[in-house]
Design a protein around this motif. Sequence first.
Motif, PDB file in Angstrom:
ATOM      1  N   LYS A  98     -62.193 -37.228 -19.099  1.00 21.97           N
ATOM      2  CA  LYS A  98     -62.820 -38.458 -19.562  1.00 21.97           C
ATOM      3  C   LYS A  98     -62.216 -39.688 -18.888  1.00 21.97           C
ATOM      4  O   LYS A  98     -62.908 -40.674 -18.639  1.00 21.97           O
ATOM      5  CB  LYS A  98     -62.680 -38.581 -21.084  1.00 21.97           C
ATOM      6  N   LEU A  99     -60.934 -39.666 -18.647  1.00 20.86           N
ATOM      7  CA  LEU A  99     -60.273 -40.817 -18.041  1.00 20.86           C
ATOM      8  C   LEU A  99     -60.240 -40.668 -16.530  1.00 20.86           C
ATOM      9  O   LEU A  99     -59.828 -39.633 -16.019  1.00 20.86           O
ATOM     10  CB  LEU A  99     -58.839 -40.939 -18.567  1.00 20.86           C
ATOM     11  N   PRO A 100     -60.662 -41.678 -15.793  1.00 18.69           N
ATOM     12  CA  PRO A 100     -60.594 -41.595 -14.327  1.00 18.69           C
ATOM     13  C   PRO A 100     -59.139 -41.572 -13.865  1.00 18.69           C
ATOM     14  O   PRO A 100     -58.245 -42.110 -14.526  1.00 18.69           O
ATOM     15  CB  PRO A 100     -61.309 -42.861 -13.867  1.00 18.69           C
ATOM     16  N   GLU A 101     -58.911 -40.972 -12.725  1.00 15.45           N
ATOM     17  CA  GLU A 101     -57.551 -40.912 -12.193  1.00 15.45           C
ATOM     18  C   GLU A 101     -57.082 -42.286 -11.745  1.00 15.45           C
ATOM     19  O   GLU A 101     -55.922 -42.665 -11.948  1.00 15.45           O
ATOM     20  CB  GLU A 101     -57.489 -39.932 -11.020  1.00 15.45           C
ATOM     21  N   ASN A 102     -57.997 -43.062 -11.144  1.00 15.69           N
ATOM     22  CA  ASN A 102     -57.652 -44.378 -10.621  1.00 15.69           C
ATOM     23  C   ASN A 102     -58.408 -45.474 -11.352  1.00 15.69           C
ATOM     24  O   ASN A 102     -59.520 -45.263 -11.854  1.00 15.69           O
ATOM     25  CB  ASN A 102     -57.972 -44.466  -9.126  1.00 15.69           C
ATOM     26  N   TYR A 103     -57.798 -46.643 -11.411  1.00 16.11           N
ATOM     27  CA  TYR A 103     -58.485 -47.805 -11.950  1.00 16.11           C
ATOM     28  C   TYR A 103     -58.916 -48.661 -10.774  1.00 16.11           C
ATOM     29  O   TYR A 103     -58.077 -49.305 -10.110  1.00 16.11           O
ATOM     30  CB  TYR A 103     -57.572 -48.596 -12.880  1.00 16.11           C
ATOM     31  N   LEU A 104     -60.222 -48.652 -10.494  1.00 14.04           N
ATOM     32  CA  LEU A 104     -60.769 -49.334  -9.334  1.00 14.04           C
ATOM     33  C   LEU A 104     -59.915 -49.000  -8.111  1.00 14.04           C
ATOM     34  O   LEU A 104     -59.598 -47.843  -7.876  1.00 14.04           O
ATOM     35  CB  LEU A 104     -60.834 -50.841  -9.599  1.00 14.04           C
TER      36      LEU A 104
END
Length: 651
Positions: A30-36
């Motif tokens: 659910k959570l992306p590995e990177n933030y932008l």
Amino acid sequence: MSQVVFSSWQRNIVDNRKGGEADLAALKLKLPENYLSEGKIGAFIGWDGLVVLDGATDVVALAAEYMKAVQEKYCCAKCTPGKKGTRVLQDTLARIVAGQGQEQDLVNIEALATLLEQCKCTLCMTSVIPVLDTVKHFRDDYLAYIRGERTPQPAKAYRDKLSAPCIDRCPAHIDIPAYIEEIKEYRFSDSLGAIRRNMPIPAVCGRVCPHPCEKACRRKLVDEPISIMVLKRVAADHEWMHHHTPPMRTKPATGKKIIVVGAGPAGLTCAYYLALEGHKVKIIDMLSEPGGTVAVGIPDYRMPRHLLQRDAQIIADLGVEIEYGVKLGRDVSLRELKAQYDAVFLGTGAFKSKPMGVEGEDEGYEGFSAGGIHYLRAVALGEPMVTPKRVIVVGGGNTAIDCVRVALREGAEDSILVYRRTRKEMPAEPYEVDDAEEENVQFEFLRNPTRLIAENGKVVGVEVVIMELGEPDESGRRRPAPKPGSEYVIPCDLVIPAIGQDPDLFYLDDGDYGIKQTKWSSIVTKGGTMMTDNEGVFAGGDCEYGAMTVVLAVGHGRRAARAMHRYLTEGKAYLDVEDAMEDLVNTLGVFDEKEDVGILGGLHREHQPKVDGAERAKNYDEIELAMPESQAVREAERCLRCYRVAMVAVN
């Protein structure tokens, strides 16, 4: 340090120091590995716990930053427990991180949770939950700070976002608690201002929105959901009923020119927010009036056209030029538009009816309509046509329901809806089905057309087969299967298929634009920016997603306008913090349908007045009437103000 995860998300404990790798894997999906492009997400902290993806994340520093954001950016300061309690928490955590803390501070943090239960809303009381979790599960980290054994290791960046279950579920992400609070205080103009920050056609979405927000309303876990959609209408109606002038003003001119193709909800929304930024916007549309499918696909008894036109005129008054009767691919090419404008937005809708796939539909019989949306458009535009005495509409969605109800208003004596599943599986709004039944629409459930029956080139009936429901399909509804040998004929004079619409992207056929399409003939955009693979060309609404809802189109239009503004002013279309956190929180989900809200119910939902009975099927007067403002205030008082704050640490 090895990776550590603790979460009490929806109070399901996940701690991979004690096992739980499967739950950890689900969270990571659910959570992306990177933030932008800023870096990897080290941790996520929010209203119901903590997720630590990188064991090197300084959890104590994260808790301090989180409470600072809660206190300084989001606490409304309208109640003493929230205003003072969050400030004490902020100061205490800051003191600990500065190396000036004491063990008694940890006891005080735990004691503050009880104080914050008395807050005006749930923002402060839910914000203390993840902080308590950090104290409980990362106590050694706190003690290391207190004993002077640790110094802060802040993340590269902290990004935060205010949300609520209803805000998260709304495709336009309107600050619903804010506009409801304004209504509660009798500030109807301020309420409308809060709505317009995310939605420029409130009179429309106050009437024909499927209100998915209400399905995520925590009040329904107590008694009944808030009438969120109707309260939006109350704010919008207040302005025009009192002849108020909308207060919006545009920023100074930028010198940039944008063309918007389509004056439907997505196009109008996109034009509105671009105009506010000071860009010169022109809209072209193939119809003779604004609104797209809303104008010609939703009957006036649901959506009075004069109010739709008023919303469009407000946008035009910002300096937006609207030219009607211009069709992309017929009167002008996309290549020409790209050459004349700095950016293009495609909001061309979905006007191509899906075929039924039955014998005889391609024979050109008199009495067979090209589709539900075409029938509704012909009626709306006053095109020459006669609705016969006995009409069959095939389908189970809102368009099908609109068709059977319009047929009655156009003179049909028998208006029959044929649907291959049961009433329970109909995708149409239940209240719309109830209204159709009140108007004496006839329903033939578990029936599916197999061929048209014609005599001398004219439809006289439709053969149907009885269906039986089996196991659920990918939509979650039980799959219908024909019962062998059960065919029979239903006599009729007109058959209207209303089983869905697809976008018609013929305007992309005159050149190699490099714009990708899905197998459903919708436009592919990338990265949440709504930009296609053709730089400077954006798309949104039904032509990008497929035929869906007005509010989704509004969400697309606003998101596209924000990305287009960055493209026009910075040379690059990208997601900013608001967009990225909006998507991240939406992926995780805010509403917990199993939550024990912990309050007594009994304050039942207020309903707007309504014209009842079959008599209303004789005209197109609006059926659902305005809710009195005093009644709207009572309904607004039921709102629980379920604000939540989320934050990520970017390492």
